[in-house]
Structure formats: C-alpha cells, structure tokens
Write a protein that holds these residues in place. Structure first.
Motif, PDB file in Angstrom:
ATOM      1  N   SER A  17      58.420  50.407  -7.564  1.00  0.00           N
ATOM      2  CA  SER A  17      59.079  49.834  -8.739  1.00  0.00           C
ATOM      3  C   SER A  17      59.180  48.315  -8.637  1.00  0.00           C
ATOM      4  N   ALA A  18      59.358  47.757  -7.437  1.00  0.00           N
ATOM      5  CA  ALA A  18      59.433  46.302  -7.291  1.00  0.00           C
ATOM      6  C   ALA A  18      58.108  45.642  -7.645  1.00  0.00           C
ATOM      7  N   GLU A  19      57.017  46.363  -7.456  1.00  0.00           N
ATOM      8  CA  GLU A  19      55.708  45.805  -7.774  1.00  0.00           C
ATOM      9  C   GLU A  19      55.524  45.645  -9.281  1.00  0.00           C
ATOM     10  N   PHE A  20      56.305  46.331 -10.074  1.00  0.00           N
ATOM     11  CA  PHE A  20      56.198  46.271 -11.529  1.00  0.00           C
ATOM     12  C   PHE A  20      57.250  45.360 -12.160  1.00  0.00           C
ATOM     13  N   ALA A  29      58.714  37.749 -20.335  1.00  0.00           N
ATOM     14  CA  ALA A  29      57.783  38.465 -19.453  1.00  0.00           C
ATOM     15  C   ALA A  29      58.503  39.453 -18.552  1.00  0.00           C
ATOM     16  N   ARG A  30      59.798  39.262 -18.351  1.00  0.00           N
ATOM     17  CA  ARG A  30      60.609  40.184 -17.546  1.00  0.00           C
ATOM     18  C   ARG A  30      61.206  41.321 -18.368  1.00  0.00           C
ATOM     19  N   GLN A  31      61.213  41.202 -19.686  1.00  0.00           N
ATOM     20  CA  GLN A  31      61.859  42.199 -20.537  1.00  0.00           C
ATOM     21  C   GLN A  31      61.215  43.578 -20.385  1.00  0.00           C
ATOM     22  N   THR A  32      62.063  44.587 -20.474  1.00  0.00           N
ATOM     23  CA  THR A  32      61.626  45.983 -20.431  1.00  0.00           C
ATOM     24  C   THR A  32      62.133  46.667 -21.697  1.00  0.00           C
ATOM     25  N   PRO A  33      61.518  46.375 -22.847  1.00  0.00           N
ATOM     26  CA  PRO A  33      62.059  46.832 -24.125  1.00  0.00           C
ATOM     27  C   PRO A  33      61.770  48.287 -24.492  1.00  0.00           C
ATOM     28  N   THR A  34      60.994  48.970 -23.688  1.00  0.00           N
ATOM     29  CA  THR A  34      60.707  50.372 -23.982  1.00  0.00           C
ATOM     30  C   THR A  34      61.588  51.255 -23.103  1.00  0.00           C
ATOM     31  N   ALA A  35      61.432  52.541 -23.188  1.00  0.00           N
ATOM     32  CA  ALA A  35      62.268  53.464 -22.421  1.00  0.00           C
ATOM     33  C   ALA A  35      62.015  53.378 -20.915  1.00  0.00           C
ATOM     34  N   GLY A  36      60.872  52.831 -20.515  1.00  0.00           N
ATOM     35  CA  GLY A  36      60.540  52.721 -19.101  1.00  0.00           C
ATOM     36  C   GLY A  36      60.974  51.398 -18.507  1.00  0.00           C
ATOM     37  N   GLU A  37      60.557  51.159 -17.260  1.00  0.00           N
ATOM     38  CA  GLU A  37      60.944  49.952 -16.532  1.00  0.00           C
ATOM     39  C   GLU A  37      59.829  48.905 -16.486  1.00  0.00           C
ATOM     40  N   LEU A  38      58.762  49.104 -17.262  1.00  0.00           N
ATOM     41  CA  LEU A  38      57.633  48.190 -17.201  1.00  0.00           C
ATOM     42  C   LEU A  38      57.891  46.927 -18.017  1.00  0.00           C
TER      43      LEU A  38
END
Length: 193
Positions: free
Chosen positions: A83-86, A38-47
């Motif tokens: 960014s911390a909210e995401f 659930a913490r992973q950010t596998p795309t180019a963004g930080e989501l």
C-alpha cells in the motif's frame, strides 16, 4: 494522428512503441495537478495518481532488474504490504515520481535495445506468491508484454481517478500536454477558482 502509435518497423519497435504510448497515457493523467491533487484518493479505493505513477516506476525498474538479473536493495517479501508503494509520502512530490518514471523508462528502453534476442530467458523469482512456482522462466518479450498490460491497467485506474478529481479526461489532457493543433479536442484547462 496524435495519440496513436506510429507505424512500426519490427516486433521490438512495436513493443517499445506501445509501451511508450501507455506510459504517456499514464503520465498525462498528472498534467496540471498539484502535489496535493496527485495524492488525492477520490474513489472508493486507496489509489492516487501520484501513487500509481510511483508504483509504475518501481515496477518497471524491478522488471528491468529481472531481465538483467540484478538486485538493487532488498526484495519485497510475501508479508510486506504494497500500500505504501501506491501513495506519495509527504516528502515525495509529483515531479519526483514523474522523474523516477522517466528514468525507469529510459533504462528499460536502453536494456531492450541492448538485448539481442527477445526470446532470452528471464528467470522467474521463486518463493513469492505473486509469481508462478511452476514456470522457470519468461522471455524478455513476455516481460515487455506484461509491462504494456500493467501500464495500461494502471493508466485506466488513473483515468478514473483524474476524472473524479476535476473532470479531466485523456484526450483533452493529451491535447493540452502535447499542444495539439487539431480542432477535434478542446485542450483541458485548469478549472477556475
């Protein structure tokens, strides 16, 4: 058919039903994930999926606060990063943010049920660059439509992130989470290994 909004009785019922559908689509992207996934950010963004659900919960609670004209804690200022909210902090779990999202949804639904007129004015906070300075108020109806829009947008982000994590897509995840009896979608199963 599963995944479709059931028939609606009126405008309020329809708006809440479509919001509930979009919430479920966002929540189901987390089905079967660990906290680390659930913490992973596998795309180019930080989501991340956990971060998107956390953000959706906070946003929905914030819009409910605007309808009620109440303020819980300090308002975010224009110079604060969101960014911390995401992101999930190390202390937060996926279960925590799913519970927060469910609580925000219950409160929104109760507030809307108790609002006599969907045309009721909701004053626009002033002095923040993400809110229009030339609009004095929205309506409760507008807020509901905005929540549907935002939830759907973030659900789409979460779909892409989830597929990047393990290949899972919405309908097989829904079939697994809701235990669909129909044969059209093979329910998602956790990858072996």
């Amino acid at each position: 058919m599963p995944a479709h909004v059931p028939p609606v009785a009126d405008e309020r019922d329809g708006l809440l039903a479509y919001l509930a559908q979009q919430r479920q689509a966002l929540r189901v992207t987390a089905h079967g994930l660990t906290d680390d996934q659930a913490r992973q950010t596998p795309t180019a963004g930080e989501l991340s999926i956990g971060g998107l659900i956390k953000h959706a919960a906070r946003c929905e609670a914030g819009w409910t606060d605007l309808i009620l004209q109440r303020q819980r804690g300090p308002r975010r200022t224009a110079d604060e990063s969101d960014s911390a909210e995401f992101r999930l902090t190390p202390e937060e779990t996926l279960a925590d943010v799913l519970d927060q999202y469910e609580a925000a949804a219950r409160e929104t639904d109760a507030v809307i049920a108790g609002t006599a007129d969907l045309g009721q004015a909701v004053p626009v906070p002033q002095g923040l660059p993400w809110f229009p300075a030339d609009v004095p108020a929205w309506s409760v109806r507008w807020v509901l439509l905005h929540l549907i829009e935002e939830t759907a947008r973030h659900g789409g982000h979460a779909d892409i992130i989830r597929e990047s994590i393990d290949g899972a897509t919405l309908f097989p995840l829904l079939a697994a989470a809701e235990q669909w009896p129909n044969p059209w979608f093979e329910p998602w199963r956790a990858p072996a290994g």
